[in-house]
Design an enzyme around this catalytic site. Structure first.
Site, PDB file in Angstrom:
ATOM      1  CB  CYS A 151      -1.061  -0.052   1.194  1.00  0.00           C
ATOM      2  SG  CYS A 151      -2.009  -1.367   1.254  1.00  0.00           S
ATOM      3  CB  THR A 152       0.617   4.470  -1.513  1.00  0.00           C
ATOM      4  OG1 THR A 152       0.592   3.827  -2.991  1.00  0.00           O
ATOM      5  CG2 THR A 152       1.173   5.835  -1.581  1.00  0.00           C
TER       6      THR A 152
END
Length: 704
Positions: free
Chosen positions: A558-559
């Protein structure tokens, strides 16, 4: 004898006028309060018979102002005549209320007076009018007040005791038909606003002439045979219309200059209230009367050539019968979608009034934007583009809305997460249309094939699906002007980078770190040797993009970024695009030169020249550091062995198409071999091995 009473003109304003005024105000007038010419029309008044009572009901004509009023040439409604005027629009309601209305009124009256004194035929100016307005463009309320200046005759014109009678009873049906037919030849098949008539040598036949030929046309005509005719907007049986007032004043002025000015003036007046020749069984509606101007001591003095302008009256009363402005509220009758559309344009066009007169908003609004990725970056970019007036926004994403999305991605809500989640691209497009129905927003669920993510050949349907996905992506890029790369992974940007460069599209890239971000525009393809070539997202790499998603923990997949960073990066990406669109060279705009003190450019610099647009600099790359609240402007040159945008890669794509892509997806090292990076790696390793590394004295295994 009774003083002639004139029926005042009233106005009817078409809603289309206010739309035209809105456009004129925003695009032309802006903050100017100069008067502008405007035109209107009126027709003959008429009466209708009440079927129940049998009585005649008067229906006077009004001065009608429509949306074409500001055009140089307009088409008049049938059986109508034109009236010319001026409009003065004020910037604030306070200025509208405090305006010196008498001075504005006198200016128009002076124009009529000057025309009476010097024009060969002042007919077109005798019905001149004034319209003052204030346009509240946020609420779509328009305050306005008409004035129809008419001079006061001293002494006043009088009508004989018989008053105004049916013209057919006085002149006869044949005479009226002759006058009507002859007058139409003066106006080119339509009845003129004012004209003269006299008996010809043939019984019951009449000759006509323009009003300006009064002195010569009636030179040898007895006063009892002189007829002044006009298209009468009044329907009152004993009160002719307002335009006659200035026509009679013009005649009295000419009389005051004649050798016979000491004699009383007596005229026959025909009030035309028939738009066309009545049928054999229908009576004429026109009225007829004999008026005279009595002698009075010193009465002609004000009318002498060079004398002062006479007093005038003519402000229109409102619906309550008071001398006060009126207000038109268009908001309730307008389509809310149209209201929103005009409101968006208003907020943007206000920039051009004081700050950026040369801002080309049409170029922005007509730009078609393709957003690859409908996550945090995609949602914010979509909102930013819509705020700039972009009308075509297309989302592409392969995912669905999850419960973690709505708090970070402003186009999604909790309901979008239920039942497995809505497709993100379609949900984002629907949200944009809810915000602004005028936007052309669409969404496409699509997986973008990536290097490092092999496509198995079995079953064959997987390869065919990948081929279909590529073809759809190519088609979408062909249909748009700008491609935004807003995806989560590095490798997912490779294919659109290649396609965007090959197809000559503007490519804007945005990527996030924890507290840093990158926004850049990919360099355009050019064959000119002396033009600096700007790099793409991959030009600083010496390896091809590879699988960055497999064997990653949740925080790596995930960012993970500071919540405010995405909106900053997205806004910067949109502003970079708009600045690029305003540059005269567009996608070929050069990057700002480094400052003399180093590679970092002073962000406040606003140098004129090729590197600036009307919005300022058009950088190649911006790297933001939220920890220091700092931006750095960087220029990166295109790399001849770049795996994303080099001519080697583009040529292979143009020659082999999908087959070349399939190699890039499935074969590790293919892009390195294609571009020669593998040889570069080998040369580097060979160079390292050829170096004779010397160990300093005292260093060895015994020291550890």
């Amino acid at each position: 004898m009774t003083v002639v009473q004139f029926n005042p003109l009233t106005s009817t304003v078409s809603p289309s006028l206010w739309h035209a005024l809105t456009k004129l105000k925003i695009d032309v007038l802006k903050l100017s309060q100069d008067t502008v010419p405007i035109s209107a029309s009126y027709s003959a008044g008429r009466t209708v018979t009440d079927r129940e009572t049998g009585t005649d009901v008067p229906l006077p004509s009004t001065l009608t102002v429509a949306g074409e009023a500001f055009e140089a040439t307009t088409t008049l409604p049938s059986h109508s005549v034109s009236a010319l005027g001026v409009l003065k629009n004020f910037n604030t309601i306070e200025e509208f209320k405090a305006a010196d209305k008498q001075a504005l009124f006198n200016d128009v009256a002076q124009e009529i007076w000057n025309s009476i004194k010097s024009s060969p035929d002042p007919s077109k100016d005798l019905s001149r009018f004034l319209l003052i307005t204030f346009a509240d463009l946020k609420k779509y309320k328009f305050y306005y007040w008409f004035a129809f200046p008419a001079f006061i005759s001293k002494p006043a014109w009088e009508i004989e005791e018989s008053g105004w009678q049916t013209a057919e009873d006085n002149l006869g049906r044949g005479a009226l038909e002759s006058i009507f037919t002859s007058a139409q030849s003066l106006g080119g098949s339509s009845t003129p606003a004012f004209f003269l008539a006299r008996p010809s040598s043939i019984p019951s036949e009449y000759e006509t002439a323009p009003l300006g030929q009064y002195a010569t046309f009636f030179a040898n005509t007895a006063q009892s045979s002189r007829i002044v005719a006009f298209l009468d907007p009044s329907a009152h049986p004993q009160h002719p219309g307002w335009p006659l007032r200035n026509a009679l004043f013009y005649i009295s002025y000419l009389h005051s200059l004649s050798p016979h000015s000491a004699q009383p003036l007596r005229l026959s007046v025909l009030c035309l209230r028939d738009s066309e020749l009545p049928g054999p069984e229908k009576p004429w509606k026109s009225r007829f009367g004999i008026v005279s101007l009595p002698l009075a001591p010193g009465a002609s003095a004000p009318l002498e050539e060079g004398g002062a302008r006479p007093a005038a009256v003519g402000w229109e009363k409102n619906t309550l019968g008071k001398l006060a402005p009126r207000m038109a509220d268009l908001a309730p009758m307008m389509d809310p979608t149209q209201l929103a559309d005009q409101a968006v344009d208003l907020n943007l066009k206000l920039m051009r009034w004081r700050i950026l007169p040369s801002l080309d908003l049409e170029r922005v609004s007509s730009t078609r934007c393709l957003l690859l990725g409908a996550g945090t970056l995609g949602c914010y970019v979509g909102r930013g583009l819509m705020a700039w007036g972009v009308r075509t926004i297309t989302f592409v994403d392969s995912g669905r809305v999850s419960f973690s999305n709505p708090v970070r991605q402003p186009l999604f809500e909790f309901e979008d997460c239920l039942n497995g989640g809505k497709p993100k691209a379609e949900a984002a497009a629907a949200a944009l249309k809810r915000v602004f129905p005028g936007v052309n927003a669409t969404g496409h669920t699509l997986s973008i094939p990536m290097p490092g993510h092999p496509i198995p050949s079995s079953p064959p349907s997987l390869v065919e699906q990948a081929r279909a996905d590529v073809e759809k992506l190519e088609k979408l890029i062909d249909e748009h002007d700008v491609v935004f790369l807003l995806m989560d992974s590095r490798e997912s940007r490779w294919l659109p980078t290649l396609l965007g460069k090959a197809k000559g599209k503007v490519v804007i890239n945005a990527a996030l770190g924890f507290d840093t971000y990158l926004v850049m525009r990919h360099g355009a393809r050019t064959s000119e040797a002396d033009v600096p070539k700007l790099g793409c997202y991959y030009c600083n790499d010496i390896v091809a993009p590879a699988d960055s998603l497999t064997d990653r923990t949740l925080d790596q997949m995930c960012t993970v970024t500071r919540p405010g960073l995405a909106s900053i990066a997205s806004s910067t990406a949109v502003e970079l695009l708009v600045s690029l669109l305003q540059h005269p060279k567009g996608n070929h705009a050069p990057s700002p030169k480094p400052s003399q003190s180093g590679s970092q450019r002073d962000p406040s610099a606003q140098d004129a020249g090729d590197e600036s647009s009307v919005l300022g600099l058009v950088p190649h790359q911006l790297r933001g550091y939220l920890a220091q609240f700092n931006n750095v402007l960087i220029t990166g040159a295109a790399y001849e062995r770049c795996t994303g945008c080099s001519e080697i890669v583009i040529s292979a794509y143009e020659k082999e198409g999908f087959e070349m892509m399939l190699k890039a997806f499935n074969q590790p090292g293919y892009l390195e071999q294609l571009t020669g990076l593998d040889k570069l790696h080998a040369e580097g390793e060979a160079a390292l091995e050829s170096v004779d590394w010397e160990e300093e004295e005292g260093e060895g295994e015994d020291d550890f």
